[in-house]
Every structure is written in C-alpha cells, then in structure tokens.
Scaffold this motif. Structure first.
Motif, PDB file in Angstrom:
ATOM      1  N   GLU A 128       0.822  -1.207   0.000  1.00 45.86           N
ATOM      2  CA  GLU A 128       0.000   0.000   0.000  1.00 45.86           C
ATOM      3  C   GLU A 128       0.859   1.261   0.000  1.00 45.86           C
ATOM      4  OE1 GLU A 128      -3.837   1.937   2.353  1.00 45.86           O
ATOM      5  OE2 GLU A 128      -2.915   0.079   3.050  1.00 45.86           O
ATOM      6  N   GLY A 129       2.011   1.205   0.666  1.00 47.47           N
ATOM      7  CA  GLY A 129       2.876   2.380   0.723  1.00 47.47           C
ATOM      8  C   GLY A 129       3.370   2.794  -0.649  1.00 47.47           C
ATOM      9  N   LEU A 130       3.882   1.840  -1.418  1.00 47.97           N
ATOM     10  CA  LEU A 130       4.376   2.154  -2.761  1.00 47.97           C
ATOM     11  C   LEU A 130       3.230   2.544  -3.686  1.00 47.97           C
ATOM     12  CD1 LEU A 130       6.539   2.386  -4.876  1.00 47.97           C
ATOM     13  CD2 LEU A 130       6.536  -0.097  -5.134  1.00 47.97           C
ATOM     14  N   ALA A 131       2.099   1.852  -3.577  1.00 45.79           N
ATOM     15  CA  ALA A 131       0.946   2.203  -4.401  1.00 45.79           C
ATOM     16  C   ALA A 131       0.477   3.622  -4.106  1.00 45.79           C
ATOM     17  CB  ALA A 131      -0.190   1.214  -4.164  1.00 45.79           C
ATOM     18  N   THR A 132       0.531   4.020  -2.841  1.00 42.93           N
ATOM     19  CA  THR A 132       0.139   5.388  -2.464  1.00 42.93           C
ATOM     20  C   THR A 132       1.110   6.400  -3.058  1.00 42.93           C
ATOM     21  OG1 THR A 132      -0.835   4.604  -0.398  1.00 42.93           O
ATOM     22  CG2 THR A 132      -0.297   6.932  -0.532  1.00 42.93           C
ATOM     23  N   ALA A 133       2.403   6.096  -3.002  1.00 46.01           N
ATOM     24  CA  ALA A 133       3.407   7.002  -3.565  1.00 46.01           C
ATOM     25  C   ALA A 133       3.199   7.183  -5.060  1.00 46.01           C
ATOM     26  CB  ALA A 133       4.811   6.475  -3.274  1.00 46.01           C
ATOM     27  N   VAL A 134       2.915   6.083  -5.770  1.00 41.93           N
ATOM     28  CA  VAL A 134       2.666   6.166  -7.212  1.00 41.93           C
ATOM     29  C   VAL A 134       1.406   6.974  -7.492  1.00 41.93           C
ATOM     30  CG1 VAL A 134       2.054   4.811  -9.258  1.00 41.93           C
ATOM     31  CG2 VAL A 134       3.886   4.022  -7.746  1.00 41.93           C
ATOM     32  N   PHE A 135       0.343   6.713  -6.724  1.00 46.29           N
ATOM     33  CA  PHE A 135      -0.918   7.439  -6.919  1.00 46.29           C
ATOM     34  C   PHE A 135      -0.722   8.936  -6.722  1.00 46.29           C
ATOM     35  CE2 PHE A 135      -4.822   9.261  -5.084  1.00 46.29           C
ATOM     36  CZ  PHE A 135      -5.686   9.069  -6.152  1.00 46.29           C
ATOM     37  N   LEU A 136      -0.001   9.328  -5.684  1.00 52.21           N
ATOM     38  CA  LEU A 136       0.222  10.750  -5.417  1.00 52.21           C
ATOM     39  C   LEU A 136       1.114  11.388  -6.479  1.00 52.21           C
ATOM     40  CD1 LEU A 136       0.674  10.725  -1.540  1.00 52.21           C
ATOM     41  CD2 LEU A 136      -1.314  11.496  -2.862  1.00 52.21           C
ATOM     42  N   ALA A 137       2.111  10.649  -6.947  1.00 57.22           N
ATOM     43  CA  ALA A 137       2.986  11.180  -7.998  1.00 57.22           C
ATOM     44  C   ALA A 137       2.179  11.472  -9.260  1.00 57.22           C
ATOM     45  CB  ALA A 137       4.112  10.202  -8.299  1.00 57.22           C
ATOM     46  N   LEU A 138       1.246  10.590  -9.594  1.00 57.55           N
ATOM     47  CA  LEU A 138       0.406  10.795 -10.770  1.00 57.55           C
ATOM     48  C   LEU A 138      -0.584  11.931 -10.545  1.00 57.55           C
ATOM     49  CD1 LEU A 138      -0.347   7.058 -11.633  1.00 57.55           C
ATOM     50  CD2 LEU A 138       1.129   8.601 -12.921  1.00 57.55           C
ATOM     51  N   THR A 139      -1.193  11.973  -9.373  1.00 59.41           N
ATOM     52  CA  THR A 139      -2.216  12.968  -9.084  1.00 59.41           C
ATOM     53  C   THR A 139      -1.633  14.373  -8.983  1.00 59.41           C
ATOM     54  OG1 THR A 139      -3.525  11.322  -7.880  1.00 59.41           O
ATOM     55  CG2 THR A 139      -4.028  13.629  -7.458  1.00 59.41           C
ATOM     56  N   LEU A 140      -0.494  14.488  -8.310  1.00 64.66           N
ATOM     57  CA  LEU A 140       0.140  15.793  -8.106  1.00 64.66           C
ATOM     58  C   LEU A 140       1.090  16.172  -9.231  1.00 64.66           C
ATOM     59  CD1 LEU A 140       0.972  15.419  -4.297  1.00 64.66           C
ATOM     60  CD2 LEU A 140      -1.065  16.431  -5.346  1.00 64.66           C
ATOM     61  N   GLU A 141       1.307  15.243 -10.160  1.00 66.03           N
ATOM     62  CA  GLU A 141       2.228  15.452 -11.282  1.00 66.03           C
ATOM     63  C   GLU A 141       3.622  15.842 -10.787  1.00 66.03           C
ATOM     64  OE1 GLU A 141       0.368  18.276 -13.896  1.00 66.03           O
ATOM     65  OE2 GLU A 141      -0.876  16.735 -14.832  1.00 66.03           O
ATOM     66  N   GLN A 142       4.110  15.050  -9.827  1.00 64.76           N
ATOM     67  CA  GLN A 142       5.445  15.274  -9.280  1.00 64.76           C
ATOM     68  C   GLN A 142       6.330  14.061  -9.549  1.00 64.76           C
ATOM     69  OE1 GLN A 142       4.035  17.023  -5.128  1.00 64.76           O
ATOM     70  NE2 GLN A 142       6.212  17.377  -5.452  1.00 64.76           N
ATOM     71  N   PRO A 143       7.632  14.279  -9.721  1.00 65.96           N
ATOM     72  CA  PRO A 143       8.547  13.145  -9.881  1.00 65.96           C
ATOM     73  C   PRO A 143       8.541  12.280  -8.619  1.00 65.96           C
ATOM     74  CG  PRO A 143       9.602  15.209 -10.530  1.00 65.96           C
ATOM     75  CD  PRO A 143       8.323  15.574  -9.851  1.00 65.96           C
ATOM     76  N   LEU A 144       8.803  10.996  -8.812  1.00 61.78           N
ATOM     77  CA  LEU A 144       8.842  10.057  -7.697  1.00 61.78           C
ATOM     78  C   LEU A 144      10.243   9.477  -7.587  1.00 61.78           C
ATOM     79  CD1 LEU A 144       7.492   8.338  -5.494  1.00 61.78           C
ATOM     80  CD2 LEU A 144       6.809   6.720  -7.288  1.00 61.78           C
ATOM     81  N   LEU A 145      10.867   9.683  -6.436  1.00 62.64           N
ATOM     82  CA  LEU A 145      12.196   9.137  -6.171  1.00 62.64           C
ATOM     83  C   LEU A 145      12.041   7.860  -5.355  1.00 62.64           C
ATOM     84  CD1 LEU A 145      15.310   9.200  -6.020  1.00 62.64           C
ATOM     85  CD2 LEU A 145      15.090  10.782  -4.070  1.00 62.64           C
ATOM     86  N   LEU A 146      12.508   6.756  -5.928  1.00 60.09           N
ATOM     87  CA  LEU A 146      12.444   5.466  -5.257  1.00 60.09           C
ATOM     88  C   LEU A 146      13.845   5.041  -4.841  1.00 60.09           C
ATOM     89  CD1 LEU A 146      10.016   3.511  -7.627  1.00 60.09           C
ATOM     90  CD2 LEU A 146       9.443   4.718  -5.502  1.00 60.09           C
ATOM     91  N   GLU A 147      14.004   4.732  -3.566  1.00 57.67           N
ATOM     92  CA  GLU A 147      15.273   4.227  -3.066  1.00 57.67           C
ATOM     93  C   GLU A 147      15.045   2.865  -2.417  1.00 57.67           C
ATOM     94  OE1 GLU A 147      18.269   7.895  -2.266  1.00 57.67           O
ATOM     95  OE2 GLU A 147      17.040   7.286  -0.562  1.00 57.67           O
ATOM     96  N   GLY A 148      16.111   2.110  -2.293  1.00 58.27           N
ATOM     97  CA  GLY A 148      16.041   0.783  -1.698  1.00 58.27           C
ATOM     98  C   GLY A 148      17.240  -0.025  -2.129  1.00 58.27           C
ATOM     99  N   GLU A 149      17.408  -1.178  -1.527  1.00 54.28           N
ATOM    100  CA  GLU A 149      18.512  -2.053  -1.903  1.00 54.28           C
ATOM    101  C   GLU A 149      18.374  -2.475  -3.363  1.00 54.28           C
ATOM    102  OE1 GLU A 149      18.531  -5.411   0.643  1.00 54.28           O
ATOM    103  OE2 GLU A 149      18.589  -4.242   2.490  1.00 54.28           O
ATOM    104  N   PRO A 150      19.494  -2.799  -4.010  1.00 55.12           N
ATOM    105  CA  PRO A 150      19.391  -3.331  -5.370  1.00 55.12           C
ATOM    106  C   PRO A 150      18.525  -4.587  -5.402  1.00 55.12           C
ATOM    107  CG  PRO A 150      21.671  -2.772  -4.847  1.00 55.12           C
ATOM    108  CD  PRO A 150      20.902  -2.650  -3.565  1.00 55.12           C
TER     109      PRO A 150
END
Length: 293
Positions: A24-46
């Motif tokens: 749900e966390g990642l899905a929320t980030a994607v939804f907000l990036a699309l809705t707000l038209e903002q870039p999404l920075l994803l970090e995490g282990e390879p």
C-alpha cells in the motif's frame, strides 16, 4: 491535477495485472505522484523492484517507457539534448556550394536538434504522457543533478539557442537510487519519496510464484525462507528479489522439487555475488537449511 487511477487500490490492481506486486505504501506514492504530477524518487537495496515499478507503471498506463541509465560522467549531451554537428557541417557545405552562407541562427534550429531521453520525454506527443525512468541517479555525478532541477521542478528545459521548452503534459518521472552516494537536497525537494523495503515473506513468495511458474510450492517456500535467513548474515551484498528469482529459476531448471544441500552448493553463485559472500553462505549452510520447510 488528475490521475488515470481513481484511488490507491486501483493502482495496486493495475500493477498487479502486469505481474508487479506492490504494498500500500508504494501504491500510495505512485498514486500521489500521478495525481500531483510530481517526480517520484524510489530508493532501496538493489533488486527490490525500483526499476520494475517504472516498467510496470508504463505498461499499466499503456504509454512508452523512456529510460535514462545514469553513470559516472553522464552529461547534458547524453541526457537532455545535443546538436547534430555533422548535419550542421553538411548544411554549411551545401550552402557554400550554392554560393550562400549560413548564420549561427540558421544552424541552431530545431532542424539540427537531437533529442536525448529527457527532452524526448518532455516533447512526447501522444494520447498519454510517457514514463521517464531516470535509473540509478546516484551513479551520476553531483553536477549532473543540477542539470535536472529545471525539468524536475517546472517540467521544462531551457536551450540557450532556442529558448525554454515546456511539456504540454508532464511526463511521469520515476528516479531510482541505490544510495551509493547521498543525493542533493535540492533534487529531493523536487520529488516525492518512497523507500522500497525487501518484501515480507508472503509477498516475496507470491512474486517468486509469478516470476517462476514452473517452480514447485515446496521449493518456493524453501527459497523464500532461505533468502530471508541469508539476509541476516553479514554479507557484502545481501541477496534481493532479483537474486531470489534467478536462484529459483536455476533450481527449477535443474529439476529441483525441494531445497537440498547439493543443489544449493551447485547454484550458490545465483545467491552470493562475491567470494567472501560465497564463503559466508557456505559456512552457514547447515543453519540456513534448518530454517527451511
């Protein structure tokens, strides 16, 4: 501001249909990036699915994926735009042959402009905005980040000879980082942010089930538990989902129906990626196998 998805659940379902499971966390980030038209920075282990998220999102949106793979020494000529000097030189020679001359204004026009990934995404014309994947931004130099500030913040690129190009529809921008170095605060301010953690065992097993459908259920369960335990060792590179998928595929290709010591030893190179890690996993093998179903 608008999104092609009605809510977060619809985002999860759309990505799920393209075999990409997200929480749900990642899905929320994607939804907000699309809705707000903002870039999404994803970090995490390879290997946790940062790049795969951008690919699945492009498929879910039925729009092109434009990828910029970052590396040390990356420049504006390779990422934003470049002038076609060969065509400019040819144009000068043709003009001279005809007894004419070409001014600087004649040479620096859109006719001679070569679009690189960022400008290509900005000027994309189609029924939907493309997904621009700026992959492994941490591999590029600090100075390269500054080249992206105008684009990330305003959806525009300024070319001194031609002026400022602004997107009719902002591209969907996904940046990924493995945190090999710290990114500039100015870049982070222009992006929404999400850290992708290694998935929980249930989700990891479902990912493996989908990516390697030929594998048996006992083998999937054993691999899931083995990887989770191996990640607790002091390794140079903890195995991620990419290694899990590769290892399961290798075991399945060998005809393994369950996890047994000889098969683990034969395929250890899919799990451990350095000599020290191979030794560490081999030394802990009995303990790791004890924890599997």
């Amino acid at each position: 501001m608008s999104s092609p998805f009605a809510d977060v659940t619809e985002v999860r379902n759309a990505l799920d249909r393209h075999d990409h499971l997200v929480d749900e966390g990642l899905a929320t980030a994607v939804f907000l990036a699309l809705t707000l038209e903002q870039p999404l920075l994803l970090e995490g282990e390879p290997g946790v699915g940062k790049t795969a998220t951008a690919k699945a999102l492009a498929s879910a949106l039925n729009t092109p994926l434009i990828r910029l793979q970052c590396y040390e020494g990356l420049t504006a000529n390779e990422a934003l735009y470049e002038w076609n000097y060969q065509r400019q030189l040819l144009a000068i020679r043709l003009a001279e042959t005809g007894g004419a001359t070409m001014s600087e204004a004649d040479l620096f026009t859109e006719r001679f402009l070569q679009e690189r990934p960022v400008l290509k995404a900005l000027r994309h014309r189609g029924p939907a905005a493309p997904v621009l994947l700026i992959d492994e931004i941490d591999r590029a130099d600090d100075e390269f980040e500054a080249l992206l500030f105008e684009f990330l913040g305003e959806g525009a690129i300024t070319i001194p000879e031609l002026g400022t190009f602004t997107a009719e529809r902002k591209p969907v921008v996904v940046l990924t980082s493995n945190r090999s170095r710290e990114l500039h605060d100015a870049l982070r301010r222009r992006c929404l942010y999400h850290w992708i953690a290694f998935p929980a065992p249930e989700q990891a097993a479902e990912i493996l089930r989908r990516r390697v459908p030929s594998a048996s259920e006992p083998l999937i369960g054993s691999v899931t538990q083995f990887i989770a335990a191996a990640r607790g060792l002091e390794l140079d590179k903890a195995p991620g989902m990419a290694e899990s998928i590769d290892w399961l595929a290798a075991l399945s290709a060998l005809g393994a129906a369950d996890l047994v010591r000889p098969d683990v030893i034969r395929t250890l190179g899919a799990v451990a990626k350095t000599p020290d890690d191979v030794s560490a996993v081999a030394e802990a093998l009995d303990t790791l196998l004890e924890g599997t179903p």
